[in-house]
Design a protein around this motif. Structure first.
Motif, short mmCIF file in Angstrom:
data_model
loop_
_atom_site.label_atom_id
_atom_site.label_comp_id
_atom_site.label_asym_id
_atom_site.label_seq_id
_atom_site.Cartn_x
_atom_site.Cartn_y
_atom_site.Cartn_z
N LEU A 95 -1.99 19.95 20.79
CA LEU A 95 -0.31 20.48 20.25
C LEU A 95 0.07 20.90 21.57
O LEU A 95 1.74 20.44 21.88
CB LEU A 95 0.26 19.89 18.94
N GLU B 290 5.25 14.84 20.06
CA GLU B 290 5.46 14.32 18.46
C GLU B 290 4.56 13.01 18.00
O GLU B 290 4.63 12.90 16.78
CB GLU B 290 7.17 13.60 18.84
N ALA C 263 1.87 15.21 16.61
CA ALA C 263 2.26 16.37 15.58
C ALA C 263 2.32 15.47 14.31
O ALA C 263 1.44 15.62 13.23
CB ALA C 263 4.13 16.01 16.02
N ASP C 264 2.76 13.33 14.48
CA ASP C 264 2.19 13.28 13.05
C ASP C 264 1.88 12.50 12.80
O ASP C 264 1.17 12.42 11.65
CB ASP C 264 3.60 11.25 13.93
N TYR D 178 -0.53 15.75 10.72
CA TYR D 178 0.83 15.67 9.39
C TYR D 178 -0.25 14.70 8.98
O TYR D 178 -0.30 14.96 7.47
CB TYR D 178 1.76 15.57 9.61
N GLY E 147 1.47 22.21 14.26
CA GLY E 147 2.71 22.66 14.32
C GLY E 147 3.77 23.11 13.39
O GLY E 147 3.39 22.67 11.93
N ASP F 164 7.54 23.52 10.64
CA ASP F 164 7.95 22.53 11.01
C ASP F 164 9.42 22.33 11.66
O ASP F 164 9.68 21.54 12.02
CB ASP F 164 8.60 22.93 9.01
N LYS G 100 8.34 21.23 15.48
CA LYS G 100 8.83 19.78 15.32
C LYS G 100 9.95 18.99 15.33
O LYS G 100 9.59 18.10 16.27
CB LYS G 100 7.77 19.02 14.00
N LYS H 133 14.29 13.64 9.96
CA LYS H 133 13.17 15.42 10.00
C LYS H 133 13.62 16.61 9.08
O LYS H 133 12.41 16.88 7.70
CB LYS H 133 12.37 15.57 10.92
#
Length: 474
Positions: A56, A83, A86-87, A90, A112, A114, A117, A147
């Protein structure tokens, strides 16, 4: 066993030193604007410095350097990958948290912060803006809004970073550029409200341009009550009836990226075993981790409560930035200076990073202390087995080495997006239609000139906005 532990600690410390050297070199390339070298070193280290666990960060560094270099299409592609990853990370962290509790944060894939992101979409929006793709830029702005609302739910509304005033400001500019004045006015009002109320993040003055822009849009919409309210509340001294709008002028909006974002260090505290063990009851574990916790509970009964161990937490500290502000001088085609303006602060990324980490530090502390207490207990069994038939000196040495190895594995996770700017400053200039040359002067806090940049043949069209990005990472 002794050699293995020493080797492990040596590798860990070497990795930390290597990362420091790597980022010093990368930042130097960025500061000198040798972006081809910055891109090159990132690619060379895709597997060495980054690797799978830091994939990332690789895409974040790549995306921002391409953005700095003006390669907006390539930057968009890199940020899209960031992105998506990162999703995925998570989702993975949520499903695997309980079963992998005892694994050090440094051994996990970095998912990452908060705010990091969110800033993927902030810079995506700026990418699209510079390409003139305003609708796509607005899509990214809406992602930021979504977000941030999700974060409010996750933190039960107790987080400091709930809104992004700069992004609301930018969204208003995008709507205004497309003559969608009602949406622009709503965005400007929300931006003003956030700048005004969230002083933990926005401790600086509300940008004057934002206030004046709100008046202009209110006048266009015929919102007399709102116009008078803004003018009176912020002492702008404008009268609705006499306020005139010159639609023949054009605008130049300049975004200046200054400095580098903060970085993380270890923040150590000593915890007694008795105090640390109290945190174990508040965690949820499953699978192998559950078996290890049960084993640690049996061992813990024989450990004195006053025994101590070190726990490390991440803490953001400011980078060593010299640049403080920018002065924008604009010259016409005859080299006459037509306007000069000092930039104003619009986004304080450094403070957002610090406050965002503080929002979740309690959760980090609970997890780190509980994990350290469990590992402290488990290390007792390891030490006992290794020293079963050893003399006193060997037992003492092995105990120290096991403790050192355990401490090395429990260093705080200091990874972050270090190539972000410290802050974004802006200047907004009203200009007659024509072609201009822009001179940007970057100063330190003592008003010493650090750097000068020139941008030639900038065309200003009547009733239109022209956007320009500049940077100084000294």
């Amino acid at each position: 066993m002794k050699n293995k532990n020493i080797f492990f600690v040596f590798l860990f410390l070497t990795a930390c030193a290597t990362q420091f050297t790597y980022y010093s070199t990368l930042k130097s390339f960025i500061s000198n604007e040798t972006f081809d070298k910055a891109e090159g070193i990132i690619e060379e280290n895709k597997f060495k410095e980054y690797g799978e666990k830091n994939a990332l960060i690789y895409w974040l560094d790549k995306g921002i350097v391409l953005h700095y270099a003006g390669k907006y299409e390539e930057s968009i592609s890199a940020f899209e990958k960031a992105e998506k990853l990162a999703d995925e990370l998570y989702t993975k962290s949520i499903t695997e948290e309980a079963s992998t509790f005892l694994i050090s944060d440094n051994e996990r894939s970095y998912a990452g912060e908060d705010f990091e992101k969110i800033f993927i979409n902030v810079f995506q929006s700026l990418n699209y803006l510079l390409l003139g793709k305003y609708e796509d830029a607005l899509v990214e702005a809406r992602k930021v809004d979504h977000k941030l609302k999700t974060l409010q739910v996750d933190y039960g509304g107790k987080n400091v970073y709930k809104e992004d005033a700069f992004m609301r400001y930018l969204t208003g500019l995008l709507y205004e550029s497309q003559n969608e004045f009602n949406d622009a006015f709503i965005s400007y009002r929300k931006s003003i409200e956030e700048y005004e109320t969230n002083k933990k993040i926005y401790s600086f003055e509300i940008p004057q341009d934002l206030l004046l822009r709100s008046l202009k849009v209110a006048k266009k919409l015929g919102f007399k009550e709102e116009f008078d309210e803004i003018s009176s509340k912020y002492k702008l001294s404008y009268n609705y009836r006499d306020y005139k709008i010159d639609n023949t002028d054009g605008e130049a909006t300049i975004f200046c990226y200054l400095g580098f974002a903060p970085y993380k260090i270890d923040h150590y505290i000593e915890v007694t075993f008795g105090e640390g063990w109290m945190y174990v009851g508040s965690i949820q574990v499953a699978g192998d981790a559950q078996r290890d916790v049960q084993k640690a509970r049996r061992i813990a009964r024989a450990i004195r409560s006053e025994e101590q161990f070190l726990v490390s937490f991440p803490k953001f500290v400011p980078s060593n930035n010299k640049v403080k502000y920018t002065v924008v001088n604009v010259y016409d085609e005859k080299n006459n200076k037509v306007v000069s303006q000092k930039t104003y602060l619009a986004e304080d990324i450094e403070t957002i990073a610090i406050k965002n980490l503080e929002d979740r530090i309690a959760k980090i502390r609970i997890k780190a202390i509980a994990r350290a207490a469990i590992k402290y207990a488990l290390s007792r069994e390891i030490t006992a087995k290794l020293t079963e038939k050893s003399d006193d000196t060997t037992r003492w040495l092995v105990k120290k080495m096991v403790k050192t190895a355990a401490a090395a594995t429990e260093q705080a996770d200091k990874r972050s997006w270090r190539t972000l700017p410290k802050e974004i400053q802006m200047a907004n200039l009203q200009l007659k239609p024509g072609v201009y040359n822009f001179e940007l002067l970057f100063y330190d806090k003592d008003n010493n000139l650090l750097q000068t940049k020139n941008y030639s043949n900038i065309k200003i069209n009547p009733g239109k906005k022209t956007f320009l990005i500049s940077r100084c990472h000294l």
